[in-house]
Motif scaffolding. Sequence first.
Motif, PDB file in Angstrom:
ATOM      1  N   ARG A   1      78.104  -7.238  10.479  1.00  0.00           N
ATOM      2  CA  ARG A   1      79.016  -8.387  10.498  1.00  0.00           C
ATOM      3  C   ARG A   1      78.481  -9.495  11.396  1.00  0.00           C
ATOM      4  NH1 ARG A   1      84.593  -4.732  10.972  1.00  0.00           N
ATOM      5  NH2 ARG A   1      84.421  -3.868   8.864  1.00  0.00           N
ATOM      6  N   ILE A   2      77.923  -9.115  12.539  1.00  0.00           N
ATOM      7  CA  ILE A   2      77.307 -10.105  13.439  1.00  0.00           C
ATOM      8  C   ILE A   2      76.201 -10.845  12.707  1.00  0.00           C
ATOM      9  CG2 ILE A   2      75.863 -10.366  15.499  1.00  0.00           C
ATOM     10  CD1 ILE A   2      77.417  -7.889  16.629  1.00  0.00           C
ATOM     11  N   GLN A   3      75.335 -10.091  12.048  1.00  0.00           N
ATOM     12  CA  GLN A   3      74.216 -10.687  11.320  1.00  0.00           C
ATOM     13  C   GLN A   3      74.705 -11.592  10.197  1.00  0.00           C
ATOM     14  OE1 GLN A   3      71.232  -7.842  10.031  1.00  0.00           O
ATOM     15  NE2 GLN A   3      70.722  -9.082   8.237  1.00  0.00           N
ATOM     16  N   GLY A   4      75.694 -11.107   9.431  1.00  0.00           N
ATOM     17  CA  GLY A   4      76.201 -11.902   8.321  1.00  0.00           C
ATOM     18  C   GLY A   4      76.820 -13.207   8.776  1.00  0.00           C
ATOM     19  N   PHE A   5      77.558 -13.155   9.893  1.00  0.00           N
ATOM     20  CA  PHE A   5      78.200 -14.370  10.400  1.00  0.00           C
ATOM     21  C   PHE A   5      77.162 -15.351  10.924  1.00  0.00           C
ATOM     22  CE2 PHE A   5      80.523 -16.839  13.670  1.00  0.00           C
ATOM     23  CZ  PHE A   5      81.474 -17.408  12.844  1.00  0.00           C
ATOM     24  N   LYS A   6      76.206 -14.846  11.696  1.00  0.00           N
ATOM     25  CA  LYS A   6      75.181 -15.741  12.243  1.00  0.00           C
ATOM     26  C   LYS A   6      74.385 -16.417  11.124  1.00  0.00           C
ATOM     27  CE  LYS A   6      74.493 -13.565  16.769  1.00  0.00           C
ATOM     28  NZ  LYS A   6      73.552 -12.827  17.658  1.00  0.00           N
ATOM     29  N   GLU A   7      74.007 -15.628  10.131  1.00  0.00           N
ATOM     30  CA  GLU A   7      73.246 -16.197   9.014  1.00  0.00           C
ATOM     31  C   GLU A   7      74.107 -17.172   8.214  1.00  0.00           C
ATOM     32  OE1 GLU A   7      71.758 -12.874   6.823  1.00  0.00           O
ATOM     33  OE2 GLU A   7      70.168 -12.427   8.273  1.00  0.00           O
ATOM     34  N   GLY A   8      75.398 -16.826   8.072  1.00  0.00           N
ATOM     35  CA  GLY A   8      76.296 -17.714   7.344  1.00  0.00           C
ATOM     36  C   GLY A   8      76.471 -19.055   8.045  1.00  0.00           C
ATOM     37  N   ILE A   9      76.682 -19.022   9.347  1.00  0.00           N
ATOM     38  CA  ILE A   9      76.861 -20.263  10.106  1.00  0.00           C
ATOM     39  C   ILE A   9      75.583 -21.100  10.081  1.00  0.00           C
ATOM     40  CG2 ILE A   9      77.154 -21.190  12.446  1.00  0.00           C
ATOM     41  CD1 ILE A   9      79.777 -20.336  11.129  1.00  0.00           C
ATOM     42  N   ALA A  10      74.433 -20.423  10.107  1.00  0.00           N
ATOM     43  CA  ALA A  10      73.156 -21.141  10.129  1.00  0.00           C
ATOM     44  C   ALA A  10      72.923 -21.973   8.868  1.00  0.00           C
ATOM     45  CB  ALA A  10      72.006 -20.153  10.313  1.00  0.00           C
ATOM     46  N   ARG A  11      73.656 -21.665   7.807  1.00  0.00           N
ATOM     47  CA  ARG A  11      73.496 -22.432   6.565  1.00  0.00           C
ATOM     48  C   ARG A  11      74.132 -23.820   6.652  1.00  0.00           C
ATOM     49  NH1 ARG A  11      75.474 -17.496   2.633  1.00  0.00           N
ATOM     50  NH2 ARG A  11      73.752 -16.049   3.115  1.00  0.00           N
ATOM     51  N   TYR A  12      74.953 -24.042   7.657  1.00  0.00           N
ATOM     52  CA  TYR A  12      75.691 -25.314   7.767  1.00  0.00           C
ATOM     53  C   TYR A  12      75.218 -26.051   9.016  1.00  0.00           C
ATOM     54  CZ  TYR A  12      78.554 -22.821   4.402  1.00  0.00           C
ATOM     55  OH  TYR A  12      78.980 -22.111   3.300  1.00  0.00           O
ATOM     56  N   ARG A  13      74.511 -27.136   8.807  1.00  0.00           N
ATOM     57  CA  ARG A  13      73.865 -27.849   9.912  1.00  0.00           C
ATOM     58  C   ARG A  13      74.873 -28.454  10.879  1.00  0.00           C
ATOM     59  NH1 ARG A  13      69.490 -31.764   7.231  1.00  0.00           N
ATOM     60  NH2 ARG A  13      69.111 -32.175   9.465  1.00  0.00           N
ATOM     61  N   ASN A  14      76.092 -28.705  10.415  1.00  0.00           N
ATOM     62  CA  ASN A  14      77.074 -29.330  11.305  1.00  0.00           C
ATOM     63  C   ASN A  14      77.914 -28.310  12.079  1.00  0.00           C
ATOM     64  OD1 ASN A  14      78.515 -28.384   9.147  1.00  0.00           O
ATOM     65  ND2 ASN A  14      79.713 -30.264   8.816  1.00  0.00           N
ATOM     66  N   LEU A  15      77.627 -27.017  11.887  1.00  0.00           N
ATOM     67  CA  LEU A  15      78.309 -25.980  12.656  1.00  0.00           C
ATOM     68  C   LEU A  15      77.343 -25.414  13.701  1.00  0.00           C
ATOM     69  CD1 LEU A  15      80.225 -23.945   9.906  1.00  0.00           C
ATOM     70  CD2 LEU A  15      81.144 -25.691  11.446  1.00  0.00           C
ATOM     71  N   LYS A  16      77.854 -25.205  14.898  1.00  0.00           N
ATOM     72  CA  LYS A  16      77.011 -24.685  15.979  1.00  0.00           C
ATOM     73  C   LYS A  16      77.640 -23.425  16.554  1.00  0.00           C
ATOM     74  CE  LYS A  16      74.952 -25.877  20.454  1.00  0.00           C
ATOM     75  NZ  LYS A  16      74.866 -26.919  21.525  1.00  0.00           N
ATOM     76  N   LEU A  17      76.918 -22.307  16.492  1.00  0.00           N
ATOM     77  CA  LEU A  17      77.383 -21.065  17.096  1.00  0.00           C
ATOM     78  C   LEU A  17      77.059 -21.122  18.582  1.00  0.00           C
ATOM     79  CD1 LEU A  17      78.625 -18.242  16.687  1.00  0.00           C
ATOM     80  CD2 LEU A  17      76.316 -17.366  16.289  1.00  0.00           C
ATOM     81  N   VAL A  18      78.064 -21.368  19.403  1.00  0.00           N
ATOM     82  CA  VAL A  18      77.836 -21.584  20.835  1.00  0.00           C
ATOM     83  C   VAL A  18      77.888 -20.292  21.640  1.00  0.00           C
ATOM     84  CG1 VAL A  18      78.675 -23.962  20.757  1.00  0.00           C
ATOM     85  CG2 VAL A  18      80.287 -22.093  21.218  1.00  0.00           C
ATOM     86  N   ALA A  19      78.477 -19.235  21.077  1.00  0.00           N
ATOM     87  CA  ALA A  19      78.566 -17.968  21.808  1.00  0.00           C
ATOM     88  C   ALA A  19      78.828 -16.829  20.836  1.00  0.00           C
ATOM     89  CB  ALA A  19      79.675 -18.021  22.851  1.00  0.00           C
ATOM     90  N   SER A  20      78.258 -15.649  21.154  1.00  0.00           N
ATOM     91  CA  SER A  20      78.532 -14.416  20.409  1.00  0.00           C
ATOM     92  C   SER A  20      78.592 -13.319  21.458  1.00  0.00           C
ATOM     93  CB  SER A  20      77.426 -14.156  19.383  1.00  0.00           C
ATOM     94  OG  SER A  20      77.772 -13.090  18.520  1.00  0.00           O
ATOM     95  N   VAL A  21      79.811 -12.908  21.818  1.00  0.00           N
ATOM     96  CA  VAL A  21      80.010 -12.043  22.986  1.00  0.00           C
ATOM     97  C   VAL A  21      80.644 -10.712  22.584  1.00  0.00           C
ATOM     98  CG1 VAL A  21      80.222 -14.010  24.536  1.00  0.00           C
ATOM     99  CG2 VAL A  21      82.274 -13.079  23.460  1.00  0.00           C
ATOM    100  N   PRO A  22      80.354  -9.633  23.319  1.00  0.00           N
ATOM    101  CA  PRO A  22      80.890  -8.310  22.958  1.00  0.00           C
ATOM    102  C   PRO A  22      82.376  -8.178  23.232  1.00  0.00           C
ATOM    103  CG  PRO A  22      79.634  -8.189  25.006  1.00  0.00           C
ATOM    104  CD  PRO A  22      79.443  -9.567  24.462  1.00  0.00           C
ATOM    105  N   GLY A  23      83.085  -7.618  22.244  1.00  0.00           N
ATOM    106  CA  GLY A  23      84.517  -7.349  22.389  1.00  0.00           C
ATOM    107  C   GLY A  23      84.844  -5.876  22.269  1.00  0.00           C
ATOM    108  N   ASN A  24      83.866  -5.087  21.785  1.00  0.00           N
ATOM    109  CA  ASN A  24      83.970  -3.618  21.773  1.00  0.00           C
ATOM    110  C   ASN A  24      85.162  -3.093  20.977  1.00  0.00           C
ATOM    111  OD1 ASN A  24      81.694  -3.588  23.486  1.00  0.00           O
ATOM    112  ND2 ASN A  24      83.017  -3.851  25.262  1.00  0.00           N
ATOM    113  N   TRP A  25      85.568  -3.814  19.940  1.00  0.00           N
ATOM    114  CA  TRP A  25      86.701  -3.420  19.087  1.00  0.00           C
ATOM    115  C   TRP A  25      88.025  -3.420  19.863  1.00  0.00           C
ATOM    116  CZ3 TRP A  25      84.339  -4.275  14.943  1.00  0.00           C
ATOM    117  CH2 TRP A  25      83.256  -3.560  14.444  1.00  0.00           C
TER     118      TRP A  25
END
Length: 303
Positions: free
Chosen positions: A153-177
Amino acid sequence: MATSMGPVTAPKQLRFGVILKSLTNQYWQQIERGVETAAQRYGVQVTVQAASSESSPTQQLTIAQTMVGQRYDAYLVSPESVSNLTPALQSMQQQGVPIINVDDARVNATTFVGPDHELDGTEAAQYIAQRLPQGGDVAQIEGQAGSSAAILRIQGFKEGIARYRNLKLVASVPGNWDEATAYSDTQELLRKDPNLKAIYANNDTMAVGVAKAVADAGLKGKIIIVGTDGIPQALDDIRSGLMSATVTPLPYYEGYWGVEAAVRLLAGQHVPDWIVAPAQLITADNISQFFNSNNEVRTDLYL
C-alpha cells in the motif's frame, strides 16, 4: 466462482482450520463473518483462531502448529508476515490438503484470496488527485513495518502520487496499524505543515485516528482523509463527513470465498491461483450500494 464454475456441494462432512492475524480489528472480524456464513452454506465445520494482535507472529505460529496437529481437511491462513508461519505451512503441505491464503502476506499456498494491496494505495492516490485539481501537500500514515499489505500500500500510494506533478508527498510516517499512534502522527503532521491537504492511512483503524486529530484541530472537512479496509467505524466517519473515503476489498467476501475455494478444491474442481477481491472505493455518494444503514456489507453483491 459461482458464475464461472457452477454450483458445488461439499463432498463430505469437512473440517477447516482457520488462522487469522487478529480478531481485535473489525476487518478480520468481517473476514471471520464471511468464513462462518460460507461454512453454514456448505455444511463445513470451521475452527477460527487468531493471535492477540497483528504484531504477534510467534503466537500465531503456535496456534497454527496446534491446528496442524488436529489434521483438518483444509486450512485458511492469514499470516502476519511472509515467513512467520513457514514451519506450520510445510506441515500442512505434507498433509496434502488445500491451503487457502486469505489476504495480506502472500505465502506458498494452493490459492490466494485477497486484494492487490498495491492497487489499494494507487486508488487512494487517484481519488485524492481528483479531489485536489489544484494540487497540494499530502501525507501518508504507514502500517506495521514488515507487513506485506503495508509495504504494497505504501508503494502503491507513493507511485500513485508521483504521477501527479502538482501533488507533493511531504511525509510518510509509521502508524503501526494503531489508532492512537495515527492520532499523534497527525497532530505532528498538522503542526509541521499547516497547508496539508490530504492524508492517506494504510488501514481504517489508523484513518479513524487521523480523522479524530483533524476534527480536534478544527479542520473537519478541510483535509481529505482516505483509509483502507471498510470497517464499520470508518463507514460511520464517511457518513458523518469526518473521513472522505476508504478503499476496501470487502473482507466479508474474502472469508466467504476462502471457504468456497477450499470446498471446490476438495470436490475436485480447478481453482485459480489468485481469486482477486476487488478494490472498491467507498465514498458518501456510493456507500449505500455496498453497505446497509448498520454498516453491514450487502451479501448479495457477488453471491
